[in-house]
Design an enzyme around this catalytic site. Structure first.
Site, PDB file in Angstrom:
ATOM      1  N   SER A  90      24.463  24.546 -40.882  1.00 34.87           N
ATOM      2  CA  SER A  90      23.035  24.783 -41.030  1.00 34.87           C
ATOM      3  C   SER A  90      22.351  23.452 -41.277  1.00 34.87           C
ATOM      4  CB  SER A  90      22.772  25.732 -42.207  1.00 34.87           C
ATOM      5  OG  SER A  90      21.393  25.837 -42.479  1.00 34.87           O
ATOM      6  N   ARG A  91      21.048  23.389 -40.998  1.00 36.66           N
ATOM      7  CA  ARG A  91      20.300  22.185 -41.370  1.00 36.66           C
ATOM      8  C   ARG A  91      20.153  22.078 -42.887  1.00 36.66           C
ATOM      9  NH1 ARG A  91      17.015  23.794 -36.711  1.00 36.66           N
ATOM     10  NH2 ARG A  91      17.388  22.318 -35.019  1.00 36.66           N
ATOM     11  N   HIS A 119      18.319  27.915 -29.235  1.00 31.04           N
ATOM     12  CA  HIS A 119      19.532  28.201 -28.471  1.00 31.04           C
ATOM     13  C   HIS A 119      19.935  27.064 -27.541  1.00 31.04           C
ATOM     14  CE1 HIS A 119      19.300  32.889 -28.875  1.00 31.04           C
ATOM     15  NE2 HIS A 119      19.376  32.260 -30.030  1.00 31.04           N
ATOM     16  N   LYS A 177      21.607  36.701 -27.628  1.00 32.77           N
ATOM     17  CA  LYS A 177      20.576  37.094 -26.678  1.00 32.77           C
ATOM     18  C   LYS A 177      19.202  36.912 -27.342  1.00 32.77           C
ATOM     19  CE  LYS A 177      19.542  40.649 -29.160  1.00 32.77           C
ATOM     20  NZ  LYS A 177      18.230  40.635 -29.832  1.00 32.77           N
ATOM     21  N   ASP A 193      13.354  39.379 -27.881  1.00 33.62           N
ATOM     22  CA  ASP A 193      14.151  39.923 -28.980  1.00 33.62           C
ATOM     23  C   ASP A 193      14.531  41.383 -28.756  1.00 33.62           C
ATOM     24  OD1 ASP A 193      14.962  38.778 -31.736  1.00 33.62           O
ATOM     25  OD2 ASP A 193      14.403  40.846 -32.164  1.00 33.62           O
TER      26      ASP A 193
END
Length: 354
Positions: free
Chosen positions: A62-63, A105, A123, A204
């Site tokens: 993660s950042r 993504h 997705k 989404d």
């Protein structure tokens, strides 16, 4: 699916639905997974892997290093990294699962590909078809596996649907319907309403009915869409009609404004299939004859943990030396992204930086 359907006689109404051919997720070769972006969907994914498969999650990135550590502690993941670069550089990682918002993504999947890691991307695959094409080209050049995490494609009830279509049991397919609507609070800071995160209903939620129609009907010859924007300018609702060269129609809807049945149906000249809501998760399938009576039904073996099936498919493909899945081919992923691009053009929706 191709357009070629074997048409059989009306006695099909008494036929029993086939059993799914889906292998047990536990039987797939065990890979070491790294998880990018430890949010809600990543947690669902890791929980499914740990409960239903032999896959091993060995790293999370993660950042925010604290967020990565909290996720690692929750799921007993050995290593937590405060950057995606560190995660993809970990030589113990066989495959990277990209679970970030759509806006991330492309960058994160490309980073993993360039590091020589296999990749499973949530997705919708990317923000647009141009990004999808670049990822596919990079993966093929680097010789790594790449797949869209359209989990529906790998579930047992969808294999039942595939077999019915392949057998011609429904006769000539004329109409496919599918919807996916959720009532979302109009939060300007929410991911689904944020243009900079590639928010909106289409990528989404709408990806599910569009992908389902593509699986059933094959490539579309026309796509027509109307819609309504949300208050932030993203697509809030879209109604889509697709057609094929054979004259079949798909009638699809997605919305952020209301909870819809989230069902799907496939209607042919001899019979139809109805998939209960939510059709995109493990769901009951009903075979209904022309007399409108239920002839047979399939009940899924499990209702939870369905994300394990896509991970098992990726592991089986990689174990067999394949660089993509026949159940979710990269060419189809690209075609679907092109369809979504066209729908957004019809709705007048663009994301920052496109």
């Amino acid at each position: 699916m191709t357009q070629d359907r074997r048409v059989i006689t009306d006695e099909a109404a008494g036929t029993v639905l086939p059993a799914p051919r889906t292998p047990s997720p536990r039987a797939a070769p065990a890979l070491n997974w790294g998880v990018v972006a430890p949010g809600w969907i990543a947690a669902q994914f890791v929980e499914a892997l740990q409960k239903h498969t032999g896959q091993k999650v060995v790293a999370v990135g993660s950042r925010d290093a604290g967020r990565a550590r909290a996720f690692a502690d929750r799921f007993a993941v050995p290593r937590a990294y405060g950057s995606y670069a560190e995660l993809v550089a970990d030589d113990d990682v066989d495959i990277v699962y990209v679970a970030s918002p759509h806006s991330g993504h492309f960058e994160q999947a490309m980073q993993a590909i360039e590091a020589g890691r296999h990749v499973l991307v949530e997705k919708a695959f990317t923000r647009n078809a141009r990004e999808a094409e670049q990822l596919i080209e990079a993966a093929r050049k680097r010789g790594v596996f790449l797949m869209e995490a359209m989990w529906t494609r790998f579930l047992p009830h969808i294999d039942v649907v595939r077999q019915v279509l392949e057998s011609g049991l429904l006769g000539e397919v004329h109409t496919v319907t599918a919807d996916h609507g959720q009532q979302m609070d109009p939060d300007p800071a929410g991911r689904l309403f944020a243009p900079e995160l590639a928010g909106g209903a289409l990528l989404d939620l709408g990806i599910y009915p569009v992908s389902f129609a593509s699986m059933v009907l094959g490539p579309f010859s026309s796509v027509t869409a109307v819609g309504t924007k949300a208050f932030t300018g993203v697509d809030g609702q879209a109604s889509i009609v697709v057609t094929t060269g054979s004259g079949a129609h798909g009638v699809l809807n997605t919305t952020l404004f209301a909870r819809t049945p989230t069902t799907a149906s496939i209607s042919g000249t001899h019979a139809r299939l109805e998939i209960e809501g939510p059709f995109y998760g493990p769901a009951t399938v009903r075979l209904i004859g022309r007399d409108n009576e239920v002839t047979d039904l399939f009940v899924p073996p499990q209702r939870t943990g369905g994300l394990c099936y896509q991970a098992a498919e990726a592991a089986r493909c990689i174990g067999a030396g394949r660089l993509e899945s026949e159940l979710m081919p990269l060419a189809e992923t690209l075609r679907i992204m092109q369809v979504l691009d066209g729908v957004r053009r019809d709705l007048g929706v663009a994301f920052p930086g496109e």
